[in-house]
Design an enzyme around this catalytic site. Structure first.
Site, PDB file in Angstrom:
ATOM      1  N   ASP A  85      15.812  29.429 102.997  1.00 42.49           N
ATOM      2  CA  ASP A  85      14.549  29.734 102.758  1.00 42.49           C
ATOM      3  C   ASP A  85      13.621  28.752 103.530  1.00 42.49           C
ATOM      4  O   ASP A  85      12.476  29.314 104.047  1.00 42.49           O
ATOM      5  CB  ASP A  85      14.187  29.585 100.984  1.00 42.49           C
ATOM      6  CG  ASP A  85      12.700  29.684 100.935  1.00 42.49           C
ATOM      7  OD1 ASP A  85      12.534  30.945 101.152  1.00 42.49           O
ATOM      8  OD2 ASP A  85      12.054  28.491 100.676  1.00 42.49           O
ATOM      9  N   GLU A 144      18.863  34.845 102.866  1.00 39.40           N
ATOM     10  CA  GLU A 144      18.538  33.416 103.020  1.00 39.40           C
ATOM     11  C   GLU A 144      19.692  32.701 103.051  1.00 39.40           C
ATOM     12  O   GLU A 144      19.977  31.867 103.917  1.00 39.40           O
ATOM     13  CB  GLU A 144      17.693  32.991 102.155  1.00 39.40           C
ATOM     14  CG  GLU A 144      16.145  33.761 102.024  1.00 39.40           C
ATOM     15  CD  GLU A 144      15.466  33.165 101.070  1.00 39.40           C
ATOM     16  OE1 GLU A 144      14.002  33.531 101.373  1.00 39.40           O
ATOM     17  OE2 GLU A 144      15.758  32.935 100.068  1.00 39.40           O
TER      18      GLU A 144
END
Length: 225
Positions: free
Chosen positions: A47, A119
Site C-alpha cells: 500500500d 498490493e
C-alpha cells in the site's frame, strides 16, 4: 499442492524466484491455518509503495495542479475498485489461495480481497527486485487508467456535498442501516439524507463503496428534478 506461478508472473512481466514470498502474497488468512502466513503484512507494505509511486507519477503528469486535485486523482487510482480491475486484468483470481469455506462462498472474486492481494504482489516485487521494478508494474497497469482531463476526477460524495453547499443546505448525512453477509464478504447498506429530500440507500462491499453508490443515486435524483 505445488502451484505453477510462472504463467502468472510472466503475464506481469516480472521474474520472482522466492516461492515462499509469492505464496504469502497470494494467501488469504483463511488458508494460513492460524499462522502468520497470509498476505496482510505484505499488503501493508505494498500500500505504501503503491501510494509513493502513484503520487510521483501524478506529480510528473500534472506539474501545475494543487495538492487537493492531485489527491483526488490518487484516490481514484488506488481505490479498491481500480485495484480489483487490475486483479482481473492479470488473472489474479486464478492464483488466490483460500480456505475451504471462503472458496465455497465465492471469496475468490471478492473485490476487497483482490485489491489487497494486488498490493501484496506489489510488495513482493519490491522486496525481491526493488523499487524501480515495482514502479514499472504500477505504471504498466495504472498509468493507462490516469484520467487526462482538464479537471481531476470528482467522486460522488464530493459532488453531492458541493451541491448542498451551493444551496446553503446542511451537508449530506450518511447512516449505515444494515450489515449482512459473512465477515470475509460483508455487504453494507448506507442511507444518505438531505433536508427536504427523500433519503436513498445503496449497498456495497465496503462502507465507502456503499456511500459512493448512495451519493450517486441521490445526485441522479436531484439532476432529474
Amino acid at each position: 499442492m505445488s502451484v505453477d506461478y510462472a504463467p502468472f508472473f510472466e503475464a506481469l512481466g516480472v521474474t520472482l524466484s522466492d516461492e515462499k514470498r509469492l505464496t504469502r502474497a497470494l494467501t488469504h488468512k483463511s488458508a494460513s491455518h492460524g499462522r502468520d502466513l497470509g498476505y496482510e503484512r505484505l499488503e501493508f507494505l505494498g500500500d505504501r509503495v503503491l501510494g509513493l509511486c502513484v503520487a510521483d507519477m501524478l506529480m510528473k503528469a500534472f506539474p501545475k495542479e494543487p495538492e487537493g486535485a492531485l489527491s483526488r486523482r490518487l484516490n481514484a487510482l488506488v481505490r479498491q475498485e481500480t485495484l480489483a480491475e487490475v486483479a482481473l486484468e492479470i488473472s489474479l483470481p486464478n492464483y488466490v489461495i483460500l480456505g475451504k469455506a471462503e472458496e465455497e462462498s465465492g471469496a475468490r472474486h471478492n473485490p476487497a480481497i483482490l485489491s489487497d492481494i494486488v498490493e501484496a504482489v506489489i510488495a513482493a516485487i519490491y522486496k525481491e527486485q526493488g523499487l524501480e521494478e515495482a514502479r514499472k508494474f504500477i505504471h504498466k497497469y495504472l498509468e493507462k487508467r490516469l484520467e487526462n482531463t482538464a479537471k481531476p476526477p470528482k467522486d460522488a460524495k464530493s459532488a453531492l456535498q458541493e451541491w448542498a453547499m451551493a444551496r446553503k443546505m446542511p451537508l449530506p448525512a450518511y447512516t449505515m442501516t444494515d450489515r449482512s453477509g459473512p465477515d470475509h464478504a460483508p455487504i453494507f447498506t448506507i442511507e444518505v439524507a438531505l433536508p427536504g429530500r427523500e433519503a436513498v440507500s445503496a449497498q456495497g462491499e465496503t462502507k465507502r463503496v456503499a456511500e459512493q453508490k448512495a451519493a450517486t443515486t441521490m445526485l441522479e435524483k436531484l439532476t432529474a428534478e
